[in-house]
Design a protein around this motif. Structure first.
Motif, mmCIF file in Angstrom:
data_model
loop_
_atom_site.group_PDB
_atom_site.id
_atom_site.type_symbol
_atom_site.label_atom_id
_atom_site.label_comp_id
_atom_site.label_asym_id
_atom_site.label_seq_id
_atom_site.Cartn_x
_atom_site.Cartn_y
_atom_site.Cartn_z
ATOM 1 N N MET A 21 69.309 -21.043 -71.909
ATOM 2 C CA MET A 21 70.257 -21.631 -70.844
ATOM 3 C C MET A 21 69.847 -20.230 -69.722
ATOM 4 O O MET A 21 71.066 -18.673 -70.487
ATOM 5 C CB MET A 21 71.201 -21.749 -71.233
ATOM 6 C CG MET A 21 71.706 -23.298 -71.783
ATOM 7 S SD MET A 21 72.511 -24.138 -72.948
ATOM 8 C CE MET A 21 73.331 -22.912 -73.935
ATOM 9 N N VAL A 22 69.658 -19.771 -68.675
ATOM 10 C CA VAL A 22 69.980 -19.150 -68.117
ATOM 11 C C VAL A 22 70.351 -19.558 -66.128
ATOM 12 O O VAL A 22 70.441 -20.251 -66.391
ATOM 13 C CB VAL A 22 68.785 -18.538 -67.232
ATOM 14 C CG1 VAL A 22 68.822 -16.731 -65.840
ATOM 15 C CG2 VAL A 22 67.332 -18.005 -68.587
ATOM 16 N N GLY A 77 84.047 -6.078 -65.585
ATOM 17 C CA GLY A 77 82.691 -4.727 -65.022
ATOM 18 C C GLY A 77 82.158 -4.866 -65.813
ATOM 19 O O GLY A 77 80.900 -4.541 -65.443
ATOM 20 N N THR A 78 82.015 -5.011 -67.482
ATOM 21 C CA THR A 78 80.858 -4.591 -68.142
ATOM 22 C C THR A 78 79.856 -6.333 -68.732
ATOM 23 O O THR A 78 80.819 -6.820 -68.734
ATOM 24 C CB THR A 78 81.199 -3.918 -68.916
ATOM 25 O OG1 THR A 78 82.733 -4.589 -69.951
ATOM 26 C CG2 THR A 78 81.936 -3.020 -68.620
ATOM 27 N N SER A 79 79.222 -5.626 -69.291
ATOM 28 C CA SER A 79 78.107 -6.971 -69.604
ATOM 29 C C SER A 79 78.709 -6.928 -71.267
ATOM 30 O O SER A 79 79.125 -6.030 -71.669
ATOM 31 C CB SER A 79 76.413 -6.533 -69.894
ATOM 32 O OG SER A 79 76.411 -5.448 -70.431
ATOM 33 N N LYS A 99 76.531 -12.059 -70.929
ATOM 34 C CA LYS A 99 77.350 -12.449 -69.385
ATOM 35 C C LYS A 99 76.993 -10.521 -69.131
ATOM 36 O O LYS A 99 77.895 -10.170 -69.594
ATOM 37 C CB LYS A 99 78.656 -13.112 -69.734
ATOM 38 C CG LYS A 99 78.377 -14.307 -70.402
ATOM 39 C CD LYS A 99 79.622 -15.152 -69.866
ATOM 40 C CE LYS A 99 79.453 -17.082 -70.738
ATOM 41 N NZ LYS A 99 80.956 -17.406 -70.040
ATOM 42 N N ALA A 100 77.057 -11.029 -67.967
ATOM 43 C CA ALA A 100 77.417 -9.660 -67.427
ATOM 44 C C ALA A 100 77.076 -9.945 -65.354
ATOM 45 O O ALA A 100 76.954 -10.735 -65.635
ATOM 46 C CB ALA A 100 76.021 -8.347 -67.366
ATOM 47 N N GLY A 114 74.461 -15.130 -66.761
ATOM 48 C CA GLY A 114 74.341 -15.241 -68.264
ATOM 49 C C GLY A 114 72.613 -15.755 -69.109
ATOM 50 O O GLY A 114 72.105 -16.388 -68.266
ATOM 51 N N ILE A 115 72.929 -15.488 -70.087
ATOM 52 C CA ILE A 115 71.499 -16.280 -70.722
ATOM 53 C C ILE A 115 72.634 -17.054 -72.433
ATOM 54 O O ILE A 115 72.899 -15.826 -72.917
ATOM 55 C CB ILE A 115 70.745 -15.489 -71.410
ATOM 56 C CG1 ILE A 115 70.210 -14.272 -69.330
ATOM 57 C CG2 ILE A 115 69.123 -15.829 -72.085
ATOM 58 C CD1 ILE A 115 68.625 -13.510 -69.518
ATOM 59 N N SER A 116 72.394 -18.024 -72.525
ATOM 60 C CA SER A 116 72.525 -18.644 -73.999
ATOM 61 C C SER A 116 71.466 -19.190 -74.589
ATOM 62 O O SER A 116 71.424 -19.557 -73.869
ATOM 63 C CB SER A 116 73.716 -19.180 -73.691
ATOM 64 O OG SER A 116 74.739 -19.549 -74.372
#
Length: 551
Positions: A21-22, A77-79, A99-100, A114-116
């Motif tokens: 998932m993007v 503010g960080t991934s 997530k970032a 994000g990518i899941s």
């Protein structure tokens, strides 16, 4: 097409085709990008998802969790990459998510990407692998056999350490027929056929190799039809042998208790009940009392004259925390009377409080009757000897009991003189000479009296490791008392030892005893397993106003 356009086209193709998932969101949490995999997760289309928030598309509880996660990313503010579990529309799934925040040209955070990836099957596979590994360790280390066969009886699985007991190797019989391998074991084939009929069967199989406890279970296909049998067998050889050994031990113990008329009992102080072995209850004339018997009820079997004594002993044992060893009488059903010997001691808990009283009870009636008969026989023999010796010696030699000796002597006129060795015999002579001279025994008599007395003293040192010499006065009679704690004199030798001149045995009174009878006016003798006492009497003792000691 420019390089930038080609890169964008490639990125679009990847996001469209990947199963991951993007997605992208603005600062308000609205989706600005959703690929097909993300749209399927949200159960909507890409077009409808864009511009919507999570609370518009997902159940409130799930949406709230995602929103909180997004907020943490934007604030930091960080991934971040993490695993999470979500219950999505009734199905619990596991995801690996990254997530970032993304930034505009000025470097300011303008949204979140994000990518899941759904890793549910992967995780289940890992857990299954771990489970299989644990099962493999059990199979390798534990004495079990795992087996399976199809509906035609062809073995498909056969492994486990338990095969060693059967002399088989892992997989050795896979592909072979159950009916061929176990053709001579109808019990195994019977259990297998019952499992094929849909029944779960548990049974134990034993032969000269050992024992197996096995369970056969049917395997059902998608139509509910039996397609085979699966099962597990446990090598219980050691347990069976231990059980048989324990049973034999219990049987031997029960038989030993029966032969010895001995039972064991436990008094549970918490509920005041007594539990015992079968033999213990049989001694009381009762059948086995599996539920125990109240202490007060058991106490009623004790003879009324001994009941308080037994109760007092038990109370003293509990109060003083010491063991006991007693004899008492009981009255059995039917009013027969028996004599029991009871021994017991207390068992304490970790805090030192008494919790049980463990005891043994033994029927010693026959022993007591035998003991009494022997005592009477011994008494009759002693009386017969006493009568004979008294008559033959014209009452110069009297055979008495130790108690009768104590009653026959007068008052002591000298301290006791202990002779522990031959070297001290001469000292006893000097001691006697001084005492007897002071009470008026003539010098003519002294030598003979001292000589005869020394014979008895020497005999005490020789056969009893020492003796005690003391002089008494009874009116005008001097009494020389010589006592030892030796084994006593064999009554069968008394006639020769006392009446035949020169006769001697190791346990006799010595070859000078016949001379003793000639020198002294009278000799009193008490002998038994607790020792021998001689009282040598002679007249000529001056009467004093008091019986004070002369030494």
């Amino acid at each position: 097409m420019s390089i930038a356009n080609k890169a964008q086209a490639l990125l679009d193709a990847i996001t469209e085709e990947t199963n991951d998932m993007v997605f992208a969101k603005d600062l308000d949490g609205r989706y600005t990008l959703v690929n097909p995999a993300a749209a399927r997760f949200l159960q909507t289309s890409k077009k409808k998802a864009v511009g919507k928030k999570d609370e518009d598309l997902l159940p409130r509880k799930i949406a709230r969790g995602i929103i909180n996660s997004d907020k943490e990313i934007l604030e930091s503010g960080t991934s971040r990459s993490f695993e999470e579990t979500r219950n999505i529309f009734g199905s619990e799934r596991m995801f690996q998510t990254t997530k970032a925040p993304y930034r505009d040209e000025g470097g300011n955070i303008s949204g979140l990407i994000g990518i899941s990836r759904d890793i549910t099957e992967q995780k289940l596979g890992e857990k299954l692998k771990e489970s299989n590994e644990r099962l493999r360790k059990v199979i390798v280390g534990a004495p079990i056999i795992l087996f399976a066969a199809d509906k035609d009886g062809i073995i498909t699985v056969l492994e486990g350490k338990g095969l060693e007991m059967l002399g088989q190797r892992w997989g050795e019989n896979v592909g072979k027929s159950v009916y061929d391998i176990y053709h001579d074991q109808p019990e195994v084939l019977g259990a297998f056929r019952r499992a094929l009929a849909g029944e779960i069967v548990s049974s134990t199989f034993e032969d000269d190799r050992g024992a197996l406890e096995a369970t056969f279970s049917p395997i059902f296909d998608g139509r509910g039809m039996v397609s085979g049998v699966i099962g597990v067998a446990l090598d219980v050889t050691r347990r069976k042998r231990m059980k048989k050994a324990l049973q034999r031990s219990q049987e031997n113990l029960a038989e030993a208790q029966r032969i010895a008329h001995l039972g064991n009992m436990v008094w549970d102080l918490s509920d005041n009940h007594v539990f015992g072995s079968d033999e213990a209850w049989r001694l009381f004339g009762l059948p086995p009392q599996k539920q125990g018997l109240a202490y007060d009820r058991l106490l009623r079997f004790v003879h009324s004259d001994d009941r308080q004594y037994v109760e007092n002993i038990h109370n003293e044992t509990l109060a003083e925390k010491k063991p006991y060893d007693i004899e008492y009488r009981v009255v059995l059903p039917g009013n027969s009377e028996r004599t029991f010997r009871g021994q017991g001691e207390i068992v304490f808990d970790s805090k030192g409080r008494p919790i049980h009283l463990h005891s043994t009870v033994q029927d010693v009636t026959r022993h007591k009757r035998t003991e009494e008969a022997l005592r009477k026989k011994d008494s009759d023999i002693r009386k017969a000897y006493a009568d004979v010796f008294s008559a033959v010696t014209q009452e110069k030699l009297l055979i008495l009991t130790a108690e009768e000796i104590d009653g026959a002597v007068g008052e002591p006129i000298s301290p006791a003189y202990f002779v522990s060795s031959f070297e001290k015999v001469s000292g006893s002579r000097t001691h006697l000479r001084e005492v007897l001279r002071k009470v008026g025994i003539s010098e003519e008599e002294l030598d003979e009296i001292i000589m005869a007395s020394s014979e008895a003293v020497t005999n005490g040192v020789k056969h009893a490791d020492g003796c005690e010499v003391q002089v008494y006065r009874l009116q005008k009679t001097c009494q020389i008392r010589i006592s030892d704690r030796g084994p006593g004199i064999d009554f069968s030798n008394l006639p020769k030892a006392t009446l035949v001149s020169g006769f001697s045995t190791k346990k006799s009174l010595g070859m000078g005893f016949s001379v003793i009878l000639e020198i002294f006016d009278r000799v009193l003798l008490a002998t038994g397993k607790e020792g021998t006492t001689l009282v040598l009497e002679t007249g000529g003792c001056e009467q004093a106003e008091s019986n004070e000691k002369v030494l």
